[in-house]
Design a protein around this motif. Structure first.
Motif, PDB file in Angstrom:
ATOM      1  N   LEU A  60       0.815  -1.218   0.000  1.00  0.00           N
ATOM      2  CA  LEU A  60       0.000   0.000   0.000  1.00  0.00           C
ATOM      3  C   LEU A  60       0.850   1.270   0.000  1.00  0.00           C
ATOM      4  O   LEU A  60       0.358   2.343  -0.356  1.00  0.00           O
ATOM      5  N   ALA A  61       2.134   1.144   0.364  1.00  0.00           N
ATOM      6  CA  ALA A  61       3.031   2.304   0.343  1.00  0.00           C
ATOM      7  C   ALA A  61       3.566   2.578  -1.053  1.00  0.00           C
ATOM      8  O   ALA A  61       4.190   3.619  -1.281  1.00  0.00           O
ATOM      9  N   GLY A  62       3.326   1.663  -1.995  1.00  0.00           N
ATOM     10  CA  GLY A  62       3.889   1.806  -3.328  1.00  0.00           C
ATOM     11  C   GLY A  62       2.902   2.332  -4.348  1.00  0.00           C
ATOM     12  O   GLY A  62       1.710   2.026  -4.309  1.00  0.00           O
ATOM     13  N   ALA A  63       3.398   3.156  -5.268  1.00  0.00           N
ATOM     14  CA  ALA A  63       2.662   3.618  -6.442  1.00  0.00           C
ATOM     15  C   ALA A  63       1.316   4.254  -6.067  1.00  0.00           C
ATOM     16  O   ALA A  63       1.208   4.988  -5.099  1.00  0.00           O
ATOM     17  N   SER A  64       0.281   3.936  -6.855  1.00  0.00           N
ATOM     18  CA  SER A  64      -1.065   4.469  -6.623  1.00  0.00           C
ATOM     19  C   SER A  64      -2.052   3.313  -6.665  1.00  0.00           C
ATOM     20  O   SER A  64      -1.705   2.203  -7.075  1.00  0.00           O
ATOM     21  N   ALA A  65      -3.280   3.574  -6.267  1.00  0.00           N
ATOM     22  CA  ALA A  65      -4.296   2.514  -6.282  1.00  0.00           C
ATOM     23  C   ALA A  65      -4.492   1.963  -7.686  1.00  0.00           C
ATOM     24  O   ALA A  65      -4.646   0.747  -7.872  1.00  0.00           O
ATOM     25  N   GLN A  66      -4.461   2.841  -8.685  1.00  0.00           N
ATOM     26  CA  GLN A  66      -4.651   2.384 -10.060  1.00  0.00           C
ATOM     27  C   GLN A  66      -3.524   1.455 -10.497  1.00  0.00           C
ATOM     28  O   GLN A  66      -3.762   0.421 -11.137  1.00  0.00           O
ATOM     29  N   VAL A  67      -2.285   1.812 -10.162  1.00  0.00           N
ATOM     30  CA  VAL A  67      -1.143   0.970 -10.520  1.00  0.00           C
ATOM     31  C   VAL A  67      -1.193  -0.354  -9.771  1.00  0.00           C
ATOM     32  O   VAL A  67      -0.948  -1.419 -10.345  1.00  0.00           O
ATOM     33  N   ARG A  68      -1.541  -0.310  -8.484  1.00  0.00           N
ATOM     34  CA  ARG A  68      -1.611  -1.550  -7.691  1.00  0.00           C
ATOM     35  C   ARG A  68      -2.693  -2.482  -8.222  1.00  0.00           C
ATOM     36  O   ARG A  68      -2.573  -3.705  -8.124  1.00  0.00           O
TER      37      ARG A  68
END
Length: 326
Positions: A92-100
């Motif tokens: 959850l600390a990485g990228a954005s919700a869309q990327v995840r």
């Protein structure tokens, strides 16, 4: 972008067969971006998102995560959140919700560095992109580069948050290839640059990541991930720490520590772990362990601040984990 042939593997066996002559495509959140920039120029792509995305526990308590599982699905899974909270928090600390929502576990393991010089095909030399060409990061903008584990050929850091947590969790990578199946410890999956920074992982030609396995361990439930970055979101780590521990009679019993943002691979802090086992958790003990782990750090002109930052971040995480209220 150069012309590309696209094909989709419907099974693991087909993915292995096609991997001999093509590049594998998961969510595409890193690879497609590199193709746009001209860093990657594959002529054939094999989509492997039809492979297993299952997340399940085995009879012996291990958690198996299929390589095609989306990062967002892993972070939200009840087994991950309850048994391995550091993994959920790292993702959850990485990228954005869309990327995840697009990125896969297998693709996350294979993502490449975000070094500015690596991405600058037209204007910069990069040994990782073209072996033997030189490294324009040396003496350049070095704020995000490694302070430990680097070489004169490359000091770029590994960008993954998820992999830092997996390193601390003693995870294994299950691999299938033309020669059959094998398992590689996550801490050994990514390579240090030495004189061949272009050789980034232990994956061989024609091999495919099948799954990640995480053993069940008491320390994993008492764990956390902390990321220090320049922006509050969508930024790579200057320093991150994944850690878990157990206490027995007021002393640290089991402990795992991994750093992100400071090395060319997720950096497992074995020296710090050894120094803290059996020790009463105090600020002095945390400082001594951090000093020991980073004693051989060799910062560049632009990132010496990372040494003190890594030490403070580790101490803060361990202080929280060893508190009485957890």
């Amino acid at each position: 972008m150069n012309p590309v042939t696209y094909q989709r593997a419907s099974s693991l066996a087909e993915a292995v067969r096609l991997a001999e002559s093509s590049q594998l495509l998961g969510g595409g959140t890193n690879l497609v971006d590199l193709m746009r920039k001209g860093v990657e120029r594959p002529s054939q792509l094999t989509d492997v998102t039809a492979l297993s995305a299952a997340i399940a526990a085995t009879d012996d308590g291990r958690l198996v995560i299929g390589a095609a599982a989306r990062n967002s699905a892993v972070a939200a899974h009840p087994l991950v959140r309850s048994r391995h909270p550091m993994l959920s928090r790292a993702i959850l600390a990485g990228a954005s919700a869309q990327v995840r929502n697009m990125a896969t576990v297998g693709g996350n393991l294979m993502q490449r560095t975000r070094c500015l010089y690596f991405a600058d095909v037209a204007g910069s030399r990069c040994n990782k992109r073209q072996p033997g060409s030189g490294c324009d990061a040396a003496g350049g903008f070095e704020r995000y580069h490694a302070i430990i584990g680097a070489s004169p050929a490359c000091s770029a850091t590994h960008p993954s948050d998820m992999c830092v947590a997996l390193a601390a969790l003693d995870a294994d990578v299950r691999i299938v290839g033309p020669a059959g199946k094998r398992t590689v410890a996550l801490v050994d999956f990514h390579r240090l640059p030495e004189d061949r920074p272009d050789q980034e992982t232990a994956l061989k030609q024609g091999e495919v990541i099948e799954a990640i396995e995480i053993p069940d361990a008491p320390f994993a439930a008492r764990s956390d991930y902390r990321k220090v970055r320049d922006r509050a979101s969508y930024a790579f780590a200057l320093v991150s720490v994944a850690s878990g521990l157990t206490l027995r009679e007021g002393r640290i019993d089991e402990i795992r520590i991994a750093f992100g943002g400071i090395a060319p691979k997720p950096w497992r802090a074995y020296r710090a772990e050894a120094a803290l086992r059996g020790v009463v958790p105090t600020a002095e003990a945390f400082k001594a362990a951090a000093d020991l782990e980073l004693a051989e750090a060799t910062p560049l002109a632009g990132n010496a601040f990372k040494i003190a930052l890594a030490k403070r971040t580790l101490a803060a995480v361990l202080t929280d984990l060893s508190g009485d209220d957890r």
